[in-house]
Scaffold this motif. Structure first.
Motif, PDB file in Angstrom:
ATOM      1  N   HIS A  73      96.618-131.496 -24.071  1.00 56.11           N
ATOM      2  CA  HIS A  73      97.386-132.601 -23.582  1.00 56.11           C
ATOM      3  C   HIS A  73      96.805-132.947 -22.098  1.00 56.11           C
ATOM      4  CE1 HIS A  73     101.003-134.743 -21.951  1.00 56.11           C
ATOM      5  NE2 HIS A  73     100.912-133.819 -21.051  1.00 56.11           N
ATOM      6  N   THR A  78     100.407-136.948 -27.219  1.00 55.00           N
ATOM      7  CA  THR A  78     100.045-135.572 -27.420  1.00 55.00           C
ATOM      8  C   THR A  78     100.385-134.894 -28.764  1.00 55.00           C
ATOM      9  OG1 THR A  78      99.098-135.326 -24.968  1.00 55.00           O
ATOM     10  CG2 THR A  78      99.537-133.555 -26.630  1.00 55.00           C
ATOM     11  N   THR A  82     102.586-139.667 -21.727  1.00 54.81           N
ATOM     12  CA  THR A  82     101.350-138.974 -22.297  1.00 54.81           C
ATOM     13  C   THR A  82     101.858-137.853 -23.301  1.00 54.81           C
ATOM     14  OG1 THR A  82     101.690-137.680 -20.196  1.00 54.81           O
ATOM     15  CG2 THR A  82     100.238-139.461 -20.003  1.00 54.81           C
ATOM     16  N   ARG A 142      90.631-139.070 -27.628  1.00 52.89           N
ATOM     17  CA  ARG A 142      90.959-139.538 -26.461  1.00 52.89           C
ATOM     18  C   ARG A 142      91.015-140.884 -26.296  1.00 52.89           C
ATOM     19  NH1 ARG A 142      85.850-136.194 -23.876  1.00 52.89           N
ATOM     20  NH2 ARG A 142      85.073-137.123 -25.697  1.00 52.89           N
ATOM     21  N   ALA A 166      94.394-141.640 -27.816  1.00 49.38           N
ATOM     22  CA  ALA A 166      95.408-141.237 -26.782  1.00 49.38           C
ATOM     23  C   ALA A 166      95.437-142.757 -25.546  1.00 49.38           C
ATOM     24  CB  ALA A 166      95.327-140.025 -25.799  1.00 49.38           C
ATOM     25  N   THR A 220      94.475-135.952 -22.878  1.00 49.14           N
ATOM     26  CA  THR A 220      95.607-137.196 -22.787  1.00 49.14           C
ATOM     27  C   THR A 220      95.220-137.585 -21.380  1.00 49.14           C
ATOM     28  OG1 THR A 220      96.642-136.760 -24.679  1.00 49.14           O
ATOM     29  CG2 THR A 220      97.854-138.055 -23.022  1.00 49.14           C
TER      30      THR A 220
END
Length: 442
Positions: A415, A404, A400, A151, A154, A419
């Motif tokens: 996703h 992902t 994003t 995370r 991301a 993310t």
């Protein structure tokens, strides 16, 4: 189409799409149902919504094909074995030195390197998301070894894909900021290109604040299962193989920059593998197909996102939303600024592209801001912020979808929850706050 309905179609469409996504309904289905809900709210017949949605899909064909080919190219890079050798070397070094200091240095180095590459992908080497499917999947095993929370990665990648175009007037930033200038021109207000970046410094600081907070919040270890991505056995990597892989990467980036096309960039890299005669074509073809399949879903999401955006635009409710806010909050500067930013957030979350959002909202925000006696710097800050808001955090944004695509290569990164939700919280919310401050003080 008139936007006089009590329930605004844009709000309904985006709300339905986001809620369904959070409930883990497939994003493609959430986009279609959201578009249908928005179109019906605006009074469009079902047949018109479907026709508009289908027509909008065409606009996403290039990016969808780009994703698929980049996935295939990334699979060939992995098949060559060079990234595996590099990762094995680093893991071997970590196993020799299992000290806490060595692991911390490795973590910091990976995060710093990914942040640098992501920022460079927007200006110095403007390849945008093309680097993600090539760079991220091969180092997932290394990140697993270091127990890095994906995370956080991301957020780092999305930061690198969004912060530069807001603040830096080069590469994609030049396009973004020039769009703001053009938007002012269309309503008869002249501003210089050099006026944009200085007035976006304060809003852009929100990205930095959010990133710093995320670095502390996600510093704890998170366990992932190490899954072998490639179907082939480990191979000895020769010097010729390394040269082939490096040349293919250079060719991909060079051709993309020269042609401004990720499709032809990926094709150039793929053809170097085939024409090198270092591998059997049958094996390369199998790996290429596997890579295309890996990225095809992301391409389909982008197609659906374009259809969704077309329906939102066709309803005509963006303008009615802003006009309704301006009428209801006349004379209340603080509430007006907040509302303008929230409209930008909603529209960008739905459309999935800040670059596509700017022309839509600027045509309304500029005259409205002048009428409300906001300063030109404040209007620039509000438009820039409103456009950037939502790019991070939108299920339909390539800022994003790209992260992902790389982080979920082994099926262990969601996703929406891994993310979109983290990037929304740590990037969108701070930018919303700093953008509001800029709209008030400038």
């Amino acid at each position: 189409m008139e936007g006089g309905n009590i329930m605004n179609a844009v709000l309904i469409a985006v709300l339905v799409m986001i809620v369904l996504s959070l409930l883990r309904l497939n994003v493609v289905l959430a986009l279609f149902i959201g578009a249908l809900a928005g179109g019906l709210t605006a009074g469009m017949p079902v047949a018109d919504v479907i026709t508009t949605f289908t027509g909008g899909i065409v606009g996403g064909a290039e990016i969808a094909l780009s994703y698929a080919l980049l996935g295939g190219f990334a699979a060939l890079i992995a098949y060559s074995g060079i990234t595996e050798v590099l990762v094995d070397f680093i893991i071997g070094a970590l196993n020799k030195d299992r000290s806490k200091k060595a692991r911390i240095i490795a973590k910091v180095s990976i995060i710093a390197a990914l942040l640098t590459v992501a920022v460079m992908s927007q200006n110095l080497i403007p390849v945008h998301i093309a680097f993600i499917p090539i760079l991220i999947p091969p180092i997932l095993s290394l990140m697993n070894e270091l127990e890095i929370d994906r995370r956080l990665i991301a957020i780092v990648l999305t930061f690198g894909l969004t912060f530069p175009y807001v603040l830096l007037p080069v590469g994609f930033g030049q396009i973004f900021q020039n769009t703001i200038v053009t938007s002012f021109d269309t309503v008869g207000v002249d501003i210089a290109f050099g006026d944009v970046a200085p007035n976006l410094i304060l809003p852009a600081s929100g990205f930095v604040i959010g990133l710093v907070i995320a670095l502390f919040y996600y510093r704890k270890k998170r366990n992932y299962e190490t899954i072998q991505l490639a179907t082939h056995q480990k191979r000895e990597v020769s010097t010729a193989t390394v040269i082939t892989a490096v040349l293919s990467i250079l060719a991909t980036f060079t051709v993309q920059i020269m042609t401004d096309s990720m499709i032809f960039g990926a094709l150039a890299g793929i053809m170097i593998f085939f024409l090198s005669f270092r591998f059997k074509w049958k094996s390369l073809d199998a790996e290429l197909i596997n890579g295309i399949q890996m990225m095809a879903y992301i391409g389909i999401v982008m197609l659906a996102a374009n259809g969704f955006a077309t329906v939102i635009t066709e309803t005509g409710h963006v303008m009615s939303l802003v006009e309704g806010i301006a009428e209801a909050l006349a004379g209340q500067k603080i509430m007006i600024v907040i509302s303008m930013l929230l409209v930008g957030l909603v529209v960008t979350m739905g459309i999935g592209s800040s670059f596509a959002t700017i022309p839509i909202i600027a045509s309304i925000f500029v005259p409205m801001g002048i009428e409300l006696e906001l300063s030109i710097p404040a209007i620039i800050a509000i438009i820039g912020t409103a456009g950037a808001l939502g790019d991070a955090g939108s299920p339909a944004s390539d800022s994003t979808l790209g992260p992902t695509a790389g982080l979920d290569a082994d099926g262990q990164h969601d996703h929406i929850w891994d993310t979109c939700v983290p990037t929304f919280i740590f990037l969108n919310i701070p930018v919303l706050v700093t953008g509001f401050i800029a709209g008030i003080v400038l």
